[in-house]
Design a protein around this motif. Structure first.
Motif, short mmCIF file in Angstrom:
data_model
loop_
_atom_site.label_atom_id
_atom_site.label_comp_id
_atom_site.label_asym_id
_atom_site.label_seq_id
_atom_site.Cartn_x
_atom_site.Cartn_y
_atom_site.Cartn_z
N ASP A 49 41.31 41.68 23.47
CA ASP A 49 41.04 40.94 24.69
C ASP A 49 40.63 39.53 24.28
O ASP A 49 39.77 39.37 23.40
N THR A 50 41.24 38.53 24.88
CA THR A 50 41.03 37.15 24.43
C THR A 50 40.89 36.23 25.63
O THR A 50 41.83 36.07 26.42
N HIS A 51 39.71 35.65 25.76
CA HIS A 51 39.44 34.77 26.89
C HIS A 51 39.06 33.37 26.42
O HIS A 51 38.49 33.21 25.33
N PRO A 52 39.32 32.35 27.27
CA PRO A 52 38.93 30.98 26.93
C PRO A 52 37.46 30.74 27.25
O PRO A 52 36.81 31.56 27.91
N GLU A 53 36.96 29.61 26.77
CA GLU A 53 35.55 29.27 27.02
C GLU A 53 35.23 29.15 28.50
O GLU A 53 34.10 29.39 28.91
N ASP A 54 36.22 28.80 29.33
CA ASP A 54 35.98 28.68 30.77
C ASP A 54 36.28 29.99 31.51
O ASP A 54 36.63 29.99 32.69
N GLU A 60 39.64 36.75 36.78
CA GLU A 60 38.90 37.88 36.22
C GLU A 60 37.42 37.55 36.10
O GLU A 60 36.55 38.37 36.42
N GLY A 61 37.12 36.34 35.63
CA GLY A 61 35.73 35.93 35.46
C GLY A 61 34.95 35.88 36.76
O GLY A 61 33.75 36.13 36.79
N LYS A 62 35.64 35.58 37.85
CA LYS A 62 34.97 35.58 39.15
C LYS A 62 34.71 37.00 39.64
O LYS A 62 33.75 37.25 40.36
N SER A 63 35.58 37.94 39.24
CA SER A 63 35.39 39.34 39.62
C SER A 63 34.43 40.06 38.68
O SER A 63 33.73 40.98 39.09
N LEU A 64 34.45 39.67 37.40
CA LEU A 64 33.56 40.26 36.38
C LEU A 64 32.84 39.10 35.70
O LEU A 64 33.27 38.62 34.65
N PRO A 65 31.76 38.61 36.31
CA PRO A 65 31.10 37.41 35.79
C PRO A 65 30.19 37.68 34.59
O PRO A 65 29.00 37.35 34.60
#
Length: 173
Positions: A49-54, A60-65
């Motif tokens: 799983d690979t996410h950016p700094e933002d 996804e980040g708004k659903s799983l903060p």
């Protein structure tokens, strides 16, 4: 006779004992290591799983903060005693739950030599089920299985629900 490959889903620090870790995830680590050792190294693949700094600004980040698996962090890394068992060029970074790149690569391998696929890892109810269903869509006639003793869900109940979903979609559990 088919060549059997193992796909290790997201056995990363953040999902084991980091920001999204669980006691169930920690509990499967030794079983995952033993399962990997059953396969020749060249037949072991993994996702990361690979996410950016933002990340928190993504859908996804708004659903799983909860920041997790930010590329280059310790949490993003595959647990070291697992990572050492997987060739670096067999690891597929993915920005979402399922990896189309992995499915395409496995489909191409299957065209060259018939495969069977076994999946293990985290989390059963998110990335394991997503990759299992994606692989089934790309390779409907290939036998795909999941070793439930080498998987953990966000909760034990969600783990069981995901296993049932996979059974319904002709994935062997």
């Amino acid at each position: 006779m088919s060549r059997k490959i193992l796909i290790v889903i997201d056995m990363q620090n953040d999902f084991i004992d980091g920001s999204l870790g669980t006691k169930e995830a920690e509990a499967i680590v030794s079983a995952v290591i033993e399962k990997i050792k059953e396969y020749p190294k060249q037949d072991v693949y993994a996702t990361r799983d690979t996410h950016p700094e933002d990340y928190l600004n993504t859908q996804e980040g708004k659903s799983l903060p909860v920041e997790h698996c930010i590329k280059g962090t310790k949490g993003w890394e595959i647990k070291s005693d697992i990572a050492e068992l997987i060739p670096e060029d067999h690891i597929f970074d993915k920005s979402t739950f399922g990896s189309v790149q992995l499915a395409e690569a496995v489909k191409k391998m299957n065209e060259e030599e018939p495969l069977e696929i076994e999946l293990i890892g985290l989390c059963t109810d998110i990335c394991v089920v997503s990759n299992a269903l994606l692989l089934k869509a790309f390779l409907p006639e290939v036998r795909i299985s999941v070793d439930s003793s080498c998987c953990a869900g966000v909760t034990p109940e969600k783990h069981e629900a995901a296993l049932e979903t996979m059974r319904s979609c002709q994935i062997q559990v």
